[in-house]
Scaffold this motif. Structure first.
Motif, PDB file in Angstrom:
ATOM      1  N   GLN A 116      77.660 -16.764  17.425  1.00  0.00           N
ATOM      2  CA  GLN A 116      77.938 -15.343  17.140  1.00  0.00           C
ATOM      3  C   GLN A 116      76.978 -14.669  17.941  1.00  0.00           C
ATOM      4  OE1 GLN A 116      77.417 -15.130  12.932  1.00  0.00           O
ATOM      5  NE2 GLN A 116      79.519 -16.098  12.486  1.00  0.00           N
ATOM      6  N   ARG A 117      76.000 -14.864  18.586  1.00  0.00           N
ATOM      7  CA  ARG A 117      75.175 -14.168  19.180  1.00  0.00           C
ATOM      8  C   ARG A 117      75.138 -14.347  20.820  1.00  0.00           C
ATOM      9  NH1 ARG A 117      70.415 -15.444  15.358  1.00  0.00           N
ATOM     10  NH2 ARG A 117      70.611 -17.298  15.869  1.00  0.00           N
ATOM     11  N   THR A 118      76.055 -15.318  21.502  1.00  0.00           N
ATOM     12  CA  THR A 118      75.898 -15.301  22.706  1.00  0.00           C
ATOM     13  C   THR A 118      76.758 -14.416  23.340  1.00  0.00           C
ATOM     14  OG1 THR A 118      78.220 -16.645  22.900  1.00  0.00           O
ATOM     15  CG2 THR A 118      75.996 -17.830  22.666  1.00  0.00           C
ATOM     16  N   PRO A 119      76.458 -13.850  24.705  1.00  0.00           N
ATOM     17  CA  PRO A 119      77.386 -12.962  25.349  1.00  0.00           C
ATOM     18  C   PRO A 119      78.791 -13.365  25.529  1.00  0.00           C
ATOM     19  CG  PRO A 119      75.730 -14.040  26.914  1.00  0.00           C
ATOM     20  CD  PRO A 119      75.616 -14.586  25.708  1.00  0.00           C
ATOM     21  N   PHE A 120      79.173 -14.619  25.310  1.00  0.00           N
ATOM     22  CA  PHE A 120      80.655 -15.077  25.258  1.00  0.00           C
ATOM     23  C   PHE A 120      81.139 -14.967  24.163  1.00  0.00           C
ATOM     24  CE2 PHE A 120      78.283 -17.072  28.747  1.00  0.00           C
ATOM     25  CZ  PHE A 120      78.664 -16.578  29.746  1.00  0.00           C
ATOM     26  N   ALA A 121      80.475 -14.837  22.875  1.00  0.00           N
ATOM     27  CA  ALA A 121      81.303 -14.467  21.477  1.00  0.00           C
ATOM     28  C   ALA A 121      82.315 -13.711  21.452  1.00  0.00           C
ATOM     29  CB  ALA A 121      80.231 -13.956  20.568  1.00  0.00           C
ATOM     30  N   ARG A 122      82.446 -12.609  22.251  1.00  0.00           N
ATOM     31  CA  ARG A 122      83.561 -11.689  22.423  1.00  0.00           C
ATOM     32  C   ARG A 122      85.017 -12.599  22.772  1.00  0.00           C
ATOM     33  NH1 ARG A 122      84.445  -8.530  27.332  1.00  0.00           N
ATOM     34  NH2 ARG A 122      82.859  -9.450  28.743  1.00  0.00           N
ATOM     35  N   PHE A 123      84.693 -13.475  23.694  1.00  0.00           N
ATOM     36  CA  PHE A 123      85.770 -14.288  24.309  1.00  0.00           C
ATOM     37  C   PHE A 123      86.250 -15.448  23.138  1.00  0.00           C
ATOM     38  CE2 PHE A 123      83.789 -12.966  28.139  1.00  0.00           C
ATOM     39  CZ  PHE A 123      84.785 -12.127  28.750  1.00  0.00           C
ATOM     40  N   ASN A 124      85.349 -15.529  22.033  1.00  0.00           N
ATOM     41  CA  ASN A 124      85.763 -16.535  21.272  1.00  0.00           C
ATOM     42  C   ASN A 124      85.924 -15.596  19.970  1.00  0.00           C
ATOM     43  OD1 ASN A 124      86.330 -18.837  19.889  1.00  0.00           O
ATOM     44  ND2 ASN A 124      84.284 -19.708  19.553  1.00  0.00           N
ATOM     45  N   SER A 125      86.316 -14.642  19.986  1.00  0.00           N
ATOM     46  CA  SER A 125      86.450 -13.708  18.482  1.00  0.00           C
ATOM     47  C   SER A 125      87.807 -14.052  17.863  1.00  0.00           C
ATOM     48  CB  SER A 125      86.049 -12.367  18.778  1.00  0.00           C
ATOM     49  OG  SER A 125      87.070 -11.728  19.889  1.00  0.00           O
ATOM     50  N   ASP A 126      88.641 -14.902  18.164  1.00  0.00           N
ATOM     51  CA  ASP A 126      89.770 -15.155  17.481  1.00  0.00           C
ATOM     52  C   ASP A 126      89.821 -14.961  15.995  1.00  0.00           C
ATOM     53  OD1 ASP A 126      92.574 -15.424  17.744  1.00  0.00           O
ATOM     54  OD2 ASP A 126      92.415 -17.396  17.030  1.00  0.00           O
ATOM     55  N   ALA A 127      88.667 -15.513  15.407  1.00  0.00           N
ATOM     56  CA  ALA A 127      88.727 -15.564  13.853  1.00  0.00           C
ATOM     57  C   ALA A 127      88.624 -13.933  13.477  1.00  0.00           C
ATOM     58  CB  ALA A 127      87.699 -16.218  13.523  1.00  0.00           C
ATOM     59  N   LEU A 128      87.774 -13.140  14.110  1.00  0.00           N
ATOM     60  CA  LEU A 128      87.749 -11.844  13.656  1.00  0.00           C
ATOM     61  C   LEU A 128      88.711 -10.826  14.204  1.00  0.00           C
ATOM     62  CD1 LEU A 128      83.809 -11.471  13.929  1.00  0.00           C
ATOM     63  CD2 LEU A 128      85.216 -11.628  11.731  1.00  0.00           C
ATOM     64  N   SER A 129      89.275 -11.235  15.438  1.00  0.00           N
ATOM     65  CA  SER A 129      90.194 -10.277  15.715  1.00  0.00           C
ATOM     66  C   SER A 129      91.438 -10.046  14.974  1.00  0.00           C
ATOM     67  CB  SER A 129      90.896 -10.831  17.258  1.00  0.00           C
ATOM     68  OG  SER A 129      91.651 -10.051  17.731  1.00  0.00           O
ATOM     69  N   PRO A 130      91.906  -9.050  14.486  1.00  0.00           N
ATOM     70  CA  PRO A 130      92.895  -8.839  13.753  1.00  0.00           C
ATOM     71  C   PRO A 130      94.200  -9.261  14.559  1.00  0.00           C
ATOM     72  CG  PRO A 130      92.397  -6.482  14.516  1.00  0.00           C
ATOM     73  CD  PRO A 130      91.017  -7.650  14.933  1.00  0.00           C
ATOM     74  N   LYS A 131      95.046  -9.957  13.654  1.00  0.00           N
ATOM     75  CA  LYS A 131      96.318 -10.238  13.934  1.00  0.00           C
ATOM     76  C   LYS A 131      97.358  -8.954  13.841  1.00  0.00           C
ATOM     77  CE  LYS A 131      95.072 -14.563  14.103  1.00  0.00           C
ATOM     78  NZ  LYS A 131      94.081 -14.775  14.819  1.00  0.00           N
ATOM     79  N   ILE A 132      98.123  -8.691  14.753  1.00  0.00           N
ATOM     80  CA  ILE A 132      99.001  -7.608  14.805  1.00  0.00           C
ATOM     81  C   ILE A 132     100.313  -7.939  15.351  1.00  0.00           C
ATOM     82  CG2 ILE A 132      96.928  -6.117  15.849  1.00  0.00           C
ATOM     83  CD1 ILE A 132      98.226  -6.333  18.620  1.00  0.00           C
ATOM     84  N   ASP A 133     101.262  -6.891  15.062  1.00  0.00           N
ATOM     85  CA  ASP A 133     102.666  -6.931  15.403  1.00  0.00           C
ATOM     86  C   ASP A 133     102.838  -5.552  15.768  1.00  0.00           C
ATOM     87  OD1 ASP A 133     102.993  -9.232  14.059  1.00  0.00           O
ATOM     88  OD2 ASP A 133     103.773  -8.378  12.162  1.00  0.00           O
ATOM     89  N   ILE A 134     103.461  -5.805  16.923  1.00  0.00           N
ATOM     90  CA  ILE A 134     103.945  -4.343  17.650  1.00  0.00           C
ATOM     91  C   ILE A 134     105.460  -4.316  17.839  1.00  0.00           C
ATOM     92  CG2 ILE A 134     103.696  -3.123  19.808  1.00  0.00           C
ATOM     93  CD1 ILE A 134     101.068  -4.275  20.407  1.00  0.00           C
ATOM     94  N   ALA A 135     106.158  -3.173  17.402  1.00  0.00           N
ATOM     95  CA  ALA A 135     107.529  -3.011  17.364  1.00  0.00           C
ATOM     96  C   ALA A 135     107.622  -1.705  18.000  1.00  0.00           C
ATOM     97  CB  ALA A 135     108.134  -2.680  16.076  1.00  0.00           C
ATOM     98  N   GLU A 136     108.656  -1.707  18.817  1.00  0.00           N
ATOM     99  CA  GLU A 136     109.337  -0.396  19.556  1.00  0.00           C
ATOM    100  C   GLU A 136     110.664   0.046  19.333  1.00  0.00           C
ATOM    101  OE1 GLU A 136     109.217   1.566  24.257  1.00  0.00           O
ATOM    102  OE2 GLU A 136     108.940  -0.636  23.841  1.00  0.00           O
ATOM    103  N   SER A 137     110.842   1.254  18.919  1.00  0.00           N
ATOM    104  CA  SER A 137     112.216   1.701  18.804  1.00  0.00           C
ATOM    105  C   SER A 137     112.318   2.844  19.916  1.00  0.00           C
ATOM    106  CB  SER A 137     112.188   2.599  17.249  1.00  0.00           C
ATOM    107  OG  SER A 137     111.346   3.546  17.410  1.00  0.00           O
ATOM    108  N   LYS A 138     113.427   3.533  19.771  1.00  0.00           N
ATOM    109  CA  LYS A 138     113.689   4.616  20.946  1.00  0.00           C
ATOM    110  C   LYS A 138     112.793   5.744  20.599  1.00  0.00           C
ATOM    111  CE  LYS A 138     117.323   6.996  18.369  1.00  0.00           C
ATOM    112  NZ  LYS A 138     118.352   7.973  18.640  1.00  0.00           N
TER     113      LYS A 138
END
Length: 152
Positions: free
Chosen positions: A30-52
């Motif tokens: 959690q403290r390494t500079p590379f932690a942001r590349f391994n943040s899948d556990a914290l990164s929110p899961k998203i859905d993106i939908a587009e309409s007109k």
């Protein structure tokens, strides 16, 4: 009195050593500079939908309070930042932690948008750990022009 452990008796030095090594690796990752590349556990899961007329983004944020969220819009980039705060007390001497999979800490998710929405028209709602963001398309983006295909 020590609580029995899955790894042997409560006073088993190997079980205690295993937990200390596991905690050390978790803290280090959690403290390494590379932690942001391994943040899948914290990164929110998203859905993106587009309409007109709009783009709708939905993000799952279980265990996050609305006051710990920050949603910004700048230069065609939608950013969701926040923090999931810990609920466990690892200093509690009456507990032996056997499995620790839940993640806590700060997160950030940036979503590039194909247009610059009008911030005054963007709506965000947070309900039961789910963030809904509605980004209406500007009039100039809504217009579509049919291109005629000619024979060669």
């Amino acid at each position: 009195m020590a609580i029995p452990s899955f790894f042997g008796r409560g006073d088993d030095p190997f079980g205690s050593l295993f937990r200390e090594v596991q905690k050390t690796f978790e803290n280090f990752s959690q403290r390494t500079p590379f932690a942001r590349f391994n943040s899948d556990a914290l990164s929110p899961k998203i859905d993106i939908a587009e309409s007109k007329d709009a783009i709708d983004v939905t993000a799952e944020l279980p265990g996050v309070d609305e006051k710990d969220l920050d949603v910004t819009l700048a230069n065609g980039l939608l950013t969701v930042r926040g923090e999931k705060k810990t609920e466990r007390d690892e200093q509690d001497k009456d507990k032996n932690w056997h499995v620790v999979e839940r993640s806590y800490g700060s997160f950030s998710r940036a979503i590039p948008l194909p247009f610059d929405p009008d911030p005054a028209k963007v709506e965000a709602k947070f309900d039961k750990g789910v963030l809904h963001i509605h980004l209406p398309k500007p009039a100039e983006v809504k217009r579509q022009q049919k291109i005629e295909i000619k024979k060669a």
